[in-house]
Design an enzyme around this catalytic site. Structure first.
Site, PDB file in Angstrom:
ATOM      1  N   HIS A 313       0.856  -1.199   0.000  1.00 54.84           N
ATOM      2  CA  HIS A 313       0.000   0.000   0.000  1.00 54.84           C
ATOM      3  C   HIS A 313       0.885   1.238   0.000  1.00 54.84           C
ATOM      4  O   HIS A 313       1.947   1.243   0.614  1.00 54.84           O
ATOM      5  CB  HIS A 313      -0.904   0.014   1.241  1.00 54.84           C
ATOM      6  N   ASP A 371      -7.935  -5.393  -0.029  1.00 55.33           N
ATOM      7  CA  ASP A 371      -8.377  -6.254  -1.140  1.00 55.33           C
ATOM      8  C   ASP A 371      -8.007  -7.715  -0.960  1.00 55.33           C
ATOM      9  O   ASP A 371      -8.439  -8.561  -1.740  1.00 55.33           O
ATOM     10  CB  ASP A 371      -7.761  -5.741  -2.457  1.00 55.33           C
TER      11      ASP A 371
HETATM   12  C1  SDX Z   1      -6.278   0.005  -2.891  1.00 52.01           C
HETATM   13  O1  SDX Z   1      -4.492   4.532  -2.089  1.00 52.01           O
HETATM   14  C2  SDX Z   1      -5.425   3.906  -1.466  1.00 52.01           C
HETATM   15  O2  SDX Z   1      -5.781   4.311  -0.394  1.00 52.01           O
HETATM   16  C3  SDX Z   1      -6.014   2.716  -2.198  1.00 52.01           C
HETATM   17  C4  SDX Z   1      -7.008   1.867  -1.406  1.00 52.01           C
HETATM   18  C5  SDX Z   1      -8.291   2.627  -1.106  1.00 52.01           C
HETATM   19  O3  SDX Z   1      -8.977   2.231  -0.172  1.00 52.01           O
HETATM   20  O4  SDX Z   1      -8.604   3.555  -1.933  1.00 52.01           O
HETATM   21  O5  SDX Z   1      -6.425   1.425  -0.192  1.00 52.01           O
HETATM   22  C6  SDX Z   1      -7.434   0.638  -2.213  1.00 52.01           C
HETATM   23  O6  SDX Z   1      -6.002   0.337  -4.001  1.00 52.01           O
HETATM   24  C7  SDX Z   1      -5.437  -0.976  -2.118  1.00 52.01           C
HETATM   25  C8  SDX Z   1      -4.182  -1.444  -2.925  1.00 52.01           C
HETATM   26  C9  SDX Z   1      -4.668  -2.525  -3.892  1.00 52.01           C
HETATM   27  N1  SDX Z   1      -3.598  -2.921  -4.830  1.00 52.01           N
HETATM   28  C10 SDX Z   1      -2.984  -4.097  -4.774  1.00 52.01           C
HETATM   29  O7  SDX Z   1      -3.162  -4.926  -3.870  1.00 52.01           O
HETATM   30  C11 SDX Z   1      -2.051  -4.374  -5.951  1.00 52.01           C
HETATM   31  C12 SDX Z   1      -0.698  -4.894  -5.417  1.00 52.01           C
HETATM   32  N2  SDX Z   1      -0.028  -3.803  -4.690  1.00 52.01           N
HETATM   33  C13 SDX Z   1       0.985  -3.038  -5.444  1.00 52.01           C
HETATM   34  O8  SDX Z   1       0.619  -2.802  -6.791  1.00 52.01           O
HETATM   35  C14 SDX Z   1       1.439  -1.814  -4.664  1.00 52.01           C
HETATM   36  O9  SDX Z   1       1.676  -2.227  -3.377  1.00 52.01           O
HETATM   37  C15 SDX Z   1       0.567  -0.573  -4.599  1.00 52.01           C
HETATM   38  C16 SDX Z   1       0.160  -0.107  -5.948  1.00 52.01           C
HETATM   39  C17 SDX Z   1      -0.657  -0.844  -3.788  1.00 52.01           C
HETATM   40  C18 SDX Z   1       1.371   0.507  -3.885  1.00 52.01           C
HETATM   41  O10 SDX Z   1       2.318   0.908  -4.762  1.00 52.01           O
HETATM   42  P1  SDX Z   1       3.524   1.872  -4.321  1.00 52.01           P
HETATM   43  O11 SDX Z   1       3.258   2.654  -3.082  1.00 52.01           O
HETATM   44  O12 SDX Z   1       3.894   2.630  -5.525  1.00 52.01           O
HETATM   45  O13 SDX Z   1       4.561   0.825  -3.856  1.00 52.01           O
HETATM   46  P2  SDX Z   1       5.865   0.546  -4.603  1.00 52.01           P
HETATM   47  O14 SDX Z   1       5.514   0.093  -5.975  1.00 52.01           O
HETATM   48  O15 SDX Z   1       6.726   1.744  -4.459  1.00 52.01           O
HETATM   49  O16 SDX Z   1       6.430  -0.687  -3.744  1.00 52.01           O
HETATM   50  C19 SDX Z   1       7.586  -0.572  -2.994  1.00 52.01           C
HETATM   51  C20 SDX Z   1       8.335  -1.873  -3.283  1.00 52.01           C
HETATM   52  C21 SDX Z   1       8.699  -2.042  -4.749  1.00 52.01           C
HETATM   53  O17 SDX Z   1       9.865  -2.848  -4.784  1.00 52.01           O
HETATM   54  P3  SDX Z   1      11.318  -2.107  -4.887  1.00 52.01           P
HETATM   55  O18 SDX Z   1      11.275  -1.240  -6.135  1.00 52.01           O
HETATM   56  O19 SDX Z   1      11.448  -1.302  -3.620  1.00 52.01           O
HETATM   57  O20 SDX Z   1      12.300  -3.237  -5.002  1.00 52.01           O
HETATM   58  O21 SDX Z   1       7.518  -3.011  -2.956  1.00 52.01           O
HETATM   59  C22 SDX Z   1       7.276  -3.765  -4.137  1.00 52.01           C
HETATM   60  C23 SDX Z   1       7.567  -2.853  -5.310  1.00 52.01           C
HETATM   61  O22 SDX Z   1       7.936  -3.618  -6.446  1.00 52.01           O
HETATM   62  N3  SDX Z   1       5.868  -4.150  -4.084  1.00 52.01           N
HETATM   63  C24 SDX Z   1       5.406  -5.372  -4.279  1.00 52.01           C
HETATM   64  C25 SDX Z   1       4.017  -5.292  -4.068  1.00 52.01           C
HETATM   65  N4  SDX Z   1       3.678  -4.040  -3.763  1.00 52.01           N
HETATM   66  C26 SDX Z   1       4.827  -3.329  -3.780  1.00 52.01           C
HETATM   67  N5  SDX Z   1       6.018  -6.519  -4.612  1.00 52.01           N
HETATM   68  C27 SDX Z   1       5.228  -7.611  -4.739  1.00 52.01           C
HETATM   69  N6  SDX Z   1       3.891  -7.620  -4.544  1.00 52.01           N
HETATM   70  C28 SDX Z   1       3.259  -6.484  -4.210  1.00 52.01           C
HETATM   71  N7  SDX Z   1       1.940  -6.504  -4.031  1.00 52.01           N
END
Ligand code: SDX
Length: 436
Positions: A313, A371
């Site tokens: 998140h 989710d």
């Molecule tokens: C919702 O914003 C809100 O409030 C949204 C929400 C709401 O109520 O409105 O809470 C609803 O959208 C919840 C989130 C649902 N999405 C998912 O579950 C999809 C999977 N999650 C990822 O796509 C991600 O965690 C996000 C999009 C939710 C957050 O993205 P960020 O903040 O841009 O995180 P990031 O990409 O900077 O992640 C940091 C690191 C990265 O690795 P490094 O580059 O540091 O090596 O963590 C990794 C990312 O690749 N990472 C994951 C991951 N989420 C982040 N790796 C594997 N699986 C994941 N799910």
């Protein structure tokens, strides 16, 4: 917001003059550096794609402490709202600032109940879609189309119009979601029934048929009502920011909410519950818990592009409190339906345990989000996977409206118009086609 007793100073190492910027403080949470005069004073923009460090507005509606894993709606903790209140009480809280007393609650219930029907013409929009159209494609169209029936009350700058549009949207979203479902399964639409609760009415419109009486299961009704509460609002997330930016042009509330529906559809946002359940079903189909280790290796290999959907998140760097409540709701529903041994739930628990002990996730502070379990409980209720995000949109509509109305009600609001760092071609002349 109030002025802090300190300022921010921006200095440049190339001799450009330094500038001072005021700092403002909210009631809780980080202070903000007011950069509104930065461009006028320095000719420079700030650069923050994804708004990782940018407060786009001031708001008094929802507050998230990502480190503590705390979520407050108008100051009330989500854990208390989800266990002591119902969704319409939460709607009153988000829209008007406080939980309703008995009289206010009855009044809101009466207003919402008497706006649950949609114009009969709405069903003809559906006929233009293929039967297998994704419900979010249908919802994006239907919500935008709603504005065509209320041209007498879509002036977003008129408080009465904003209030009746809020009631209409909250009241009609369940009807529209159920209509899109019935259309996809070739069953007749079921009209709202005014003697049912908000969640009970939705269940009946979804699962009743004209051929037999339908009895609402109170355990499922309560679970669904809680799911709505958990999804109601969440600060300036992508879809809420979309609604604010769209509404800032002065467009009507229905158009702004339709923009929010479209944004929520994305798998990185509201579409994650659908993507998470598909992920669990894929793992289950390819060996289940025994294959979890192999799947996790793929997730940790960046080149695979595989993410653990339902994890991570932008704000929570601790457990999403909604995920814990959703897990409890999951257990209640599965027990009520005799599905305690649901293999997908067991797989999700196993996956969560492994992730929470794996340094890849621990070091990145990746925890289950709202989710992760919501798909399992909705699937157990009988809601098709493709409709999960429609349910999320149904619940988030009150948050979108509350945030939109807060913005429009702020005398300082302006049309949103971000700037850019331009990296394209400098001025160059067009050449005749023979010379290109
Ligand atoms: C919702 O914003 C809100 O409030 C949204 C929400 C709401 O109520 O409105 O809470 C609803 O959208 C919840 C989130 C649902 N999405 C998912 O579950 C999809 C999977 N999650 C990822 O796509 C991600 O965690 C996000 C999009 C939710 C957050 O993205 P960020 O903040 O841009 O995180 P990031 O990409 O900077 O992640 C940091 C690191 C990265 O690795 P490094 O580059 O540091 O090596 O963590 C990794 C990312 O690749 N990472 C994951 C991951 N989420 C982040 N790796 C594997 N699986 C994941 N799910």
């Amino acid at each position: 917001m109030k002025l802090a007793d300190y300022k921010a100073t921006l200095s440049f190492s190339n001799g450009n003059p330094s500038i001072e910027m005021p700092v403002y403080q909210g009631s809780i949470g980080p202070d903000v550096v007011d950069i509104r005069k930065l461009y006028a004073q320095t000719g420079k923009f700030t650069y923050d794609p994804g708004f990782l460090s940018t407060a786009a507005c001031q708001s008094a509606i929802t507050y998230i402490d990502g480190d503590k894993g705390e979520l407050l709606y108008r100051g009330h903790p989500i854990e208390q709202l989800a266990t002591q209140c119902d969704f319409l009480e939460t709607c009153h809280l988000l829209l008007y600032g406080n939980l309703p007393n008995a009289e206010q609650k009855a009044k809101l219930e009466g207003r919402v109940t008497n706006h649950t029907m949609v114009n009969e013409q709405m069903q003809f929009f559906l006929r233009g879609f293929r039967r297998d159209a994704h419900p979010m494609a249908i919802m994006t169209g239907l919500v935008g189309a709603l504005s065509s029936f209320y041209h007498d009350s879509t002036d977003i700058n008129n408080p009465e119009h904003r209030d009746i549009s809020a009631i209409r949207l909250i009241a009609k979203m369940p009807t529209l979601v159920a209509m899109s479902y019935k259309y996809s399964v070739g069953q007749p639409m079921i009209y709202p029934q005014n003697d049912l609760s908000y969640a009970g009415n939705f269940l009946r419109m979804m699962f009743a048929t004209p051929c037999a009486p339908y009895k609402v299961n109170p355990v499922i009704e309560r679970a669904l009502d809680r799911i709505f509460i958990l999804h109601a609002d969440h600060e300036q997330n992508a879809s809420t920011s979309t609604v604010r930016l769209c509404g800032s042009s002065g467009t009507n509330p229905f158009a702004a909410i339709a923009a929010g529906v479209a944004c929520l559809w994305g798998p990185a946002h509201g579409g994650a519950n659908e993507a998470c359940l598909n992920m669990l079903e894929d793992i289950q189909a390819n060996g289940g818990v025994a294959k979890v280790g192999e799947f996790m290796e793929k997730v940790k290999d960046k080149s695979s592009g595989v993410k653990l959907m339902g994890f991570g998140h932008r704000v929570y760097k601790n457990f999403d409190p909604r995920a814990k409540l959703m897990q409890e709701t999951c257990k209640e529903v599965l027990a009520e339906l005799g599905l305690e041994n649901d293999p997908l739930f067991k797989l999700a628990l196993a996956l969560e345990k492994i992730a929470l002990e794996d340094d890849y996730f621990v070091s990145r502070k990746l925890y289950p989000n709202v989710d992760y379990y919501s798909g399992i409980v909705q699937r157990a209720i009988g809601i098709p996977v493709k409709l999960f995000t429609g349910i999320f949109a149904l619940a988030r509509t009150v948050g979108w409206i509350a945030q939109l109305n807060e913005m429009i009600g702020d005398p300082e609001y302006k049309i949103g118009r971000p700037r850019q760092l331009f990296t394209g071609s400098e001025r160059r002349d067009v050449l005749p086609i023979a010379s290109r």
